[in-house]
Design an enzyme around this catalytic site. Structure first.
Site, PDB file in Angstrom:
ATOM      1  N   ASP A  78      87.231  45.890   9.325  1.00  0.00           N
ATOM      2  CA  ASP A  78      88.496  45.413   8.768  1.00  0.00           C
ATOM      3  C   ASP A  78      89.694  46.069   9.438  1.00  0.00           C
ATOM      4  OD1 ASP A  78      86.820  44.039   7.063  1.00  0.00           O
ATOM      5  OD2 ASP A  78      88.078  44.386   5.312  1.00  0.00           O
ATOM      6  N   CYS A 119      80.073  49.261   6.409  1.00  0.00           N
ATOM      7  CA  CYS A 119      81.479  48.888   6.253  1.00  0.00           C
ATOM      8  C   CYS A 119      81.690  47.753   5.262  1.00  0.00           C
ATOM      9  CB  CYS A 119      82.100  48.614   7.614  1.00  0.00           C
ATOM     10  SG  CYS A 119      82.319  50.151   8.563  1.00  0.00           S
ATOM     11  N   ASP A 120      82.962  47.397   5.103  1.00  0.00           N
ATOM     12  CA  ASP A 120      83.478  46.747   3.904  1.00  0.00           C
ATOM     13  C   ASP A 120      82.668  45.570   3.357  1.00  0.00           C
ATOM     14  OD1 ASP A 120      85.401  48.533   4.702  1.00  0.00           O
ATOM     15  OD2 ASP A 120      87.080  47.251   4.207  1.00  0.00           O
ATOM     16  N   LYS A 121      82.498  44.515   4.143  1.00  0.00           N
ATOM     17  CA  LYS A 121      81.875  43.299   3.618  1.00  0.00           C
ATOM     18  C   LYS A 121      80.372  43.288   3.839  1.00  0.00           C
ATOM     19  CE  LYS A 121      86.057  42.456   2.868  1.00  0.00           C
ATOM     20  NZ  LYS A 121      86.468  43.700   3.535  1.00  0.00           N
ATOM     21  N   CYS A 193      85.593  54.959   7.093  1.00  0.00           N
ATOM     22  CA  CYS A 193      86.888  55.643   6.944  1.00  0.00           C
ATOM     23  C   CYS A 193      86.863  56.644   5.793  1.00  0.00           C
ATOM     24  CB  CYS A 193      87.996  54.618   6.761  1.00  0.00           C
ATOM     25  SG  CYS A 193      88.098  53.451   8.136  1.00  0.00           S
ATOM     26  N   GLU A 441      93.329  40.770   4.009  1.00  0.00           N
ATOM     27  CA  GLU A 441      93.881  42.005   3.445  1.00  0.00           C
ATOM     28  C   GLU A 441      95.314  42.197   3.935  1.00  0.00           C
ATOM     29  OE1 GLU A 441      89.930  44.800   2.836  1.00  0.00           O
ATOM     30  OE2 GLU A 441      91.324  45.268   4.443  1.00  0.00           O
ATOM     31  N   SER A 467      93.536  46.155   1.304  1.00  0.00           N
ATOM     32  CA  SER A 467      92.604  47.158   1.796  1.00  0.00           C
ATOM     33  C   SER A 467      92.373  48.206   0.720  1.00  0.00           C
ATOM     34  CB  SER A 467      93.187  47.823   3.044  1.00  0.00           C
ATOM     35  OG  SER A 467      92.549  49.049   3.313  1.00  0.00           O
TER      36      SER A 467
END
Length: 553
Positions: A78, A119-121, A193, A441, A467
């Protein structure tokens, strides 16, 4: 075993021949076939270290008595895709990932799955697949990045420091040298992150729900512990297959409530609302959006995590981790099975000590309510979401003047051009699941607001999302979205908007008769993207209110 479908009987001679063509010896054919869905890519810091974890998972599977097969899953960062066309693709990849895992597992009749993600998704996509397939599965999240290091003991967080530094540089607050120091030090190596952004929040919630082993949610990417967890997960999946322990036995309503409470207690990413709703749908669990707000009023925030607070993932891990949070939450936690074999409360009871500077007791919370609030009103009849843990006391109630933009790019141009002033409410619309498409985002606009020093005088509302690094008075997930004719499409320049987080209200202060007249002349704009995967996605994606899942209904 499921894999007997492709291994047993004369009619499966061609299938066995193909399997042996990969190098599998006859001596291994009676073992459970375990698929390792790996999202390795050297494009993303959060995934670049996965080759090592793959080796440890494979060793664990073979040690446990199974046979490992790897297959690849895409990963989108992202941060790299932020602020340009690439962000349209981020959330839609969640659906692609779930569909790809389902396709491979069903086509090859795998007995169990190890889902290597970070990571995110990618993590929610993997969990959606596990719940949908309901075959034995365990998740290994690759771990958070260490904090960046600067002079005089300064610690850097990629998301907050780099995005906000960009705005401070543009405003003349810092010079090019300081900007360069931030750029060179914010990401010291592999891992997700460093703060409580979406990737780390989802890793924590995965452990909370019982789908990964203890400490997996917080153990650093560079640690030997993470490798031991990967090995143990490989061993454990074989045990889960032999005992037919499946995701829906673990992903119960109680598991989701525990996840929401931990999310609220830590002040986690608002994206988890979308993801938990989507995972629950696949698991057959009824989880209305309102559940988040009900639990927020009962669950205090007990940790001050970056981006809104001072602590990093390495601090949370050292301070007690997920089980430490569960121990501090005490009677608010519901007992539930886990892939470990011990129940949630049994695991929480094994925690010997908690650093109460990082994870406070309920008697001394950071805030009396949990980190996420759900707002309703004539601007958001089906709800909107705010990460209230990142909102200052001064902005919990705010009335301002609407400044309307039909894309993120238009809003950014106004922000960087100095056209947004104290007292404004930035309205970014046609960025929802359908209208974006992809529900981008809005980190660049929100970080710019903070970097320009407007976080206590300007609010931002959108049918897009934010985010996990967003902080400030930023309201997202507004439903219905503008592309579906939601009220946010009817806002005009100069309208007054009321944000009242304590009373859960988001109101457009315009007479209903005026809104009816505007609605009568509203027409849906042309789709922004008319070809390719995103054009198809826009036709089948649902509202943020239901998790922005795709549906054939």
């Amino acid at each position: 075993m499921r894999s007997d479908t492709i291994k047993k009987g004369v009619e499966r001679t061609p299938h066995r021949a193909l399997i042996k063509g990969t190098g599998v010896p006859q001596s291994q054919m009676d073992k459970p076939f375990i698929g390792v869905a790996t999202s390795f890519t050297d494009l993303i810091p959060g995934h670049v270290g996965m080759r090592d974890l793959e080796r440890f998972i494979e060793k664990g599977i073979h040690s446990g008595g199974g046979y490992a097969f790897f297959f690849g899953i895409p990963g989108v960062c992202d941060g790299i895709s932020m602020g340009h066309k690439g962000m349209h693709y981020s959330l839609p990849t969640r659906e692609l990932i779930a569909d790809m895992v389902e396709s491979v597992a069903e086509a090859h009749r795998l007995d169990g799955l190890v889902l290597l993600t970070n990571c995110d998704k990618i993590t929610p996509g993997m969990l959606m697949a596990a719940a949908r397939l309901n075959i034995p599965s365990i998740v290994v999240t690759a771990g958070p990045m260490m904090a960046g290091r600067g002079t005089e003991g300064r610690r850097y967080s990629f998301v907050t420091d780099t995005f906000e530094a960009m705005a401070r540089y543009k405003a003349g607050v810092i010079d090019e040298r300081e900007l360069g120091v931030c750029e060179d030090n914010a990401c010291p190596g592999m891992g997700s992150c460093q703060g409580l952004f979406t990737a780390n929040t989802m890793a924590i919630l995965t452990e909370t729900m019982g789908m990964s082993l203890p400490r997996c949610g917080t153990a650093l990417a560079v640690s030997a512990l993470k490798r031991r967890i990967a090995f143990a997960s490989g061993e454990k999946i074989v045990d889960l297959v032999r005992n037919d322990i499946t995701p829906r036995q673990i992903l119960t309503r109680d598991a989701f409530e525990n996840a929401i409470r931990v999310d609220l207690a830590l002040g986690g990413s608002s994206n988890t609302v979308l993801h938990l709703l989507a995972i629950a749908r696949e698991a057959g669990v009824d989880l209305p959006l309102e559940t988040f707000d009900t639990l927020a009023k009962e669950t205090p925030q007990i940790s001050s995590m970056n981006p809104a607070g001072e602590y990093f993932m390495e601090d949370l891990d050292a301070g007690g981790g997920v089980m430490g949070v569960l121990r501090q939450l005490g009677s608010l936690v519901r007992d539930n099975p886990t892939v470990m074999g011990l129940s949630t409360l049994q695991l929480a009871s094994t925690v010997e000590s908690v650093d109460e500077r990082v994870i406070r007791p309920l008697s001394n919370p950071v805030k009396k309510e949990g980190g996420i609030a759900v707002l309703f009103g004539n601007l958001a009849p089906k709800g909107a979401v705010v990460k209230q843990s990142g909102v200052s006391d001064a902005m919990m109630t705010f009335e301002g003047t609407a400044r309307c933009f039909d894309s993120e790019e238009a809003a950014m141009a106004a922000l960087m051009g100095g056209r947004i002033v104290a007292g404004d409410v930035v309205v970014i619309r046609y960025e929802g699941p359908k209208g974006g498409p992809g529900m981008r985002e809005m980190l660049a606009p929100t970080a710019t607001l903070m970097g320009l020093g407007l976080g206590d005088s300007v609010a931002l509302i959108t049918d897009g999302r934010f985010s996990g690094g967003t902080r400030g008075p930023c309201i997202g997930h507004i439903s219905p979205e503008a592309a579906e004719g939601g009220p946010i499409a009817l806002v005009e320049e100069g309208d007054r908007i009321l944000l009242d987080i304590p009373n859960r209200r988001l109101e457009l202060l315009v007479d209903e008769a005026v809104l009816q007249e505007r609605r009568a002349r509203w027409t849906a704009p042309e789709p922004k993207i008319k070809t390719g995967w995103l054009a198809r996605y826009a036709k089948v994606v649902t509202s943020a209110y239901t998790g922005a899942v795709t549906s054939a209904d």
